[in-house]
Design an enzyme around this catalytic site. Sequence first.
Site, PDB file in Angstrom:
ATOM      1  N   ASP A 163      27.099   3.172 -48.638  1.00  0.00           N
ATOM      2  CA  ASP A 163      26.133   2.073 -48.697  1.00  0.00           C
ATOM      3  C   ASP A 163      25.907   1.458 -47.313  1.00  0.00           C
ATOM      4  OD1 ASP A 163      24.291   0.544 -50.033  1.00  0.00           O
ATOM      5  OD2 ASP A 163      25.719  -0.960 -50.720  1.00  0.00           O
ATOM      6  N   GLY A 179      28.767 -10.558 -56.916  1.00  0.00           N
ATOM      7  CA  GLY A 179      29.178 -11.940 -56.785  1.00  0.00           C
ATOM      8  C   GLY A 179      28.637 -12.577 -55.535  1.00  0.00           C
TER       9      GLY A 179
END
Length: 968
Positions: A783, A668
Amino acid sequence: MAAITSSSSHVTGFINGPMFFLKLALMLLLLLQLQPKITSTAQAAGVQLLPENEVKALREIGRKLNKKDWNFSDPCNNVPTVETPHTDQYNNTVVCNCSFPANRCHIHGIFLMGQDLDGVLPPSLSKLPYLRQVNLGKNILSGSIPPEWVSMKLEFLVLSVNNLSGPIPAYLGNITSLRALGLESNLFSGSVPPEFGNLVNLETLFLNANNLTGGLPVTFSNLTKLRTLRISSNNFNGKIPDFFHKFKLLQALRISDLNSGISEFPDIKNMKGLEKLILRSCNIRGRIPEYIANLTNLEILDLSFNRLEGTIPNFGDVFGLTKIYLTSNKLTGLTPEWMIKERDNRYQIDLSYNNFSKNSLQPPTCRDSLNLYRSFSIQNKSILSECLNPCSKDKYSLHINCGGKQIIIGNIKYEGDEDAGAPAELFYNNSASWGFSNTGHFWDISSGRYQYITTNVSILRMNNSELYTTARLSPLSLTYFARCLANGNYTVKLHFAEIVFRDNISYYSVGRRMFDVYIQGKLELKDFNIEEEAHGVDKEVIVKRKAVVNDKTLEIRFQWTGKGTTGAPVRGIYGSLISAISVEADFKRPAESKGKIYIVVGVALAFCLVAFITLSILWWRGCFGGRESREQVLRGLDLKTGVFTFKQIKAATNNFDSGNKLGEGGFGSVYKGVLLDGTCIAVKYLSARSKQGNREFLNELGMISALEHPNLVKLHGCCVEGKQLVLVYEYMDNNSLAHSLFGQEEGGQLKLDWPTRQKICVGIAKGLTFLHEESALKIVHRDIKASNILLDRDLNPKISDFGLAKLDEEENTHITTRVAGTIGYMAPEYALWGYLTDKADVYSFGVVALELVTGKSNMKFHPSENYVCLLDWALVSQQKGNLMELVDPRFGSEFNKEEAIRMIKIALLCHNPSPALRPTMSTVVRMLEGRTPVHELIMDPSIYGDKLRFEALRNQFNSFTTESTSEF
């Protein structure tokens, strides 16, 4: 203007305090009394006494030191008849020797103590050929020692309590006239130069409280005139040297915290004049030598935290030996009669944490000045059972205002803790069922100045400031114990605030405090630094940990391990510091009767079963497409965040105006918003099209809501309405590290200089250390990359985007469903075989560290076919012996070469093909800060340079990874 004198009285405080250097000061006094004094006839006639070249040299010295009040033309003229007063903290004096023909004078000594000089050491000191004594201690001087000083004939050189850094230069060993050298409480790193063995006239050497590594060179055996040697509070390793028997004149020997290698007790029987002996935490095994009893001048003996065994020899006839610390060894046998008999209060003996046998005929030894806490092999018959009242009923909480009076905050009463403290003390509060064991005295201050309680020196503005106006200090080991607790799980909160050191521009800011914290014997905080964790002084930091009580007792131990400073801002300021302790049971207090207990348990179990079934239904329907709202699930979660309405979010972002858009991610978009109260927020609006949206949303919400650290992005709250999933974060003024670092190539606005990049690198490492080692939930981020490092207004880094994070499960390291992360940052063992540990984050951190040094993106770096990635370039540069070519050319010459090379070497260590050989993130932090040496790793570039294998790896990545690229 400096006071000018030919008197010797100013020398008494030439390093750090009258008692600390009494003998050395007397030696200096004798030396200066042998020097002829200034004649007054030439002064009265106004004759130029000092050669012009020395006047010019003094002006150069003043400029380098940044001493702005030196504007004289001839310091040896118009000497005041009354000497300028000074204390042991401050000295502003130039000493002249005017015994030369024709009433000529020369500068003999410079004493500038406590002047807050913030310049560098002046090379022009070498232009004063008659200079013999220099004391520039207690300032904030930086840099290194100039090589020009080699030509000087200094006898006393003191540079203690400053910010001097880098290796101690070997050329200091050429100043063979030195008799006293003080370098303590600086930032010197590296090993002690072997050339110091040339200083054969040296009588006093202080190297303590630095970041020195390695060990003492064998050439030290040449220093047979040594009387005082202090090398404690460093990072030395290895064994205790075997040449100490040559130091027959030694009066004070201090060695501590040798972190590797088991040592035998050193041969010191020939040191007949030894007065102070500290061999603490040196891994010494074996028995305490009988000949210690023959060292009749001994006053203090500290052999704590070693592996000493057997019985204690009889030192009872050593009249002056009044302080004995044998804490935490493996000593056995009966406690010696000569130790436990009543003595006057001069004697302080600590035998805590040993394995003595208890003689039933021995009387109870519950008295001050003798600490037998946990000193017996059978603890249920230990000193606790004799000195403390038996427990009458179970307790479920405890709150202590450490070092302060009883106070009430809200509905919580904090017990007062106002005992003055002592070097060897077992204190117990029978009415409240708690107490503490304290070990150690503050070295180098008079016994009347022991301060085991400190108070704030400025106004405190934090919440509940009453808890932080006082704190308990301990120079070695402090154990708080809570008794009579019901067995079960507890939450422990430790309240800290640095109320002693300052962060202003003065030598009061030079002090460093680090200590370890154990709860129930488990190391919870390593090298804990209150000022760093709280981001400043006079700011609170609360550490929360879980603990299990299974024998009615909870122990919290604070141990100073010889790191940090011991003489800044004043002598004796060091050790652990704790402001308050809170302990609360994680379970409800049971009812009085068994019948009620059974009812409560039954109802609780039934409620849990119904709640579990209900939440399961809501989860299935709400999160996987049913009609039930996901908001119902959210309300059932125990989150430490706020819940926003979608209407609030739309208003804050101006209906998700594209002008407020900060970035686009795989799940998003991210928008800037402003709440009605003016708070800026970052809104992460998860896309309804994202298949992973539900999972990533709940994962991030669950992970980050449970975490709080200065280097992790703060989650303000969330919004769940229908299909709308929104996360609300604190707003980061400077976007992401990728935007700020790589955006410069495209005309970005920020210029990240080297100190800022160093700070960012350390901050990222500290955030990962918290996730891997310090948080109650051990988390692998999965990440770590430049776009997931956000920068606040002050360019402090904060790790973000926990959508892919996983709990670190040691028994389940293989990912069998989906490997997730970002190409170019993923560890090879994780990408190829799905093997996941926290060392995958270490690998990713190494990539970010290389990006910080080079200023180049690993994703976009393809200068030629010769290099596959940044790491490949770094490995080739390493083999060519030219790591400097990696450094971002935009720095020019404005960067710290030593720090840059260090960061590159650390990055290469993080890229070790074997995850087990990569360092932990806490080790990375210590290496980045120069507190631990960096061992260079040489790897073959070919393991990364095979283009075909790299392309195959890339294709494999693309087949089962999801790349997250969101930015705030």
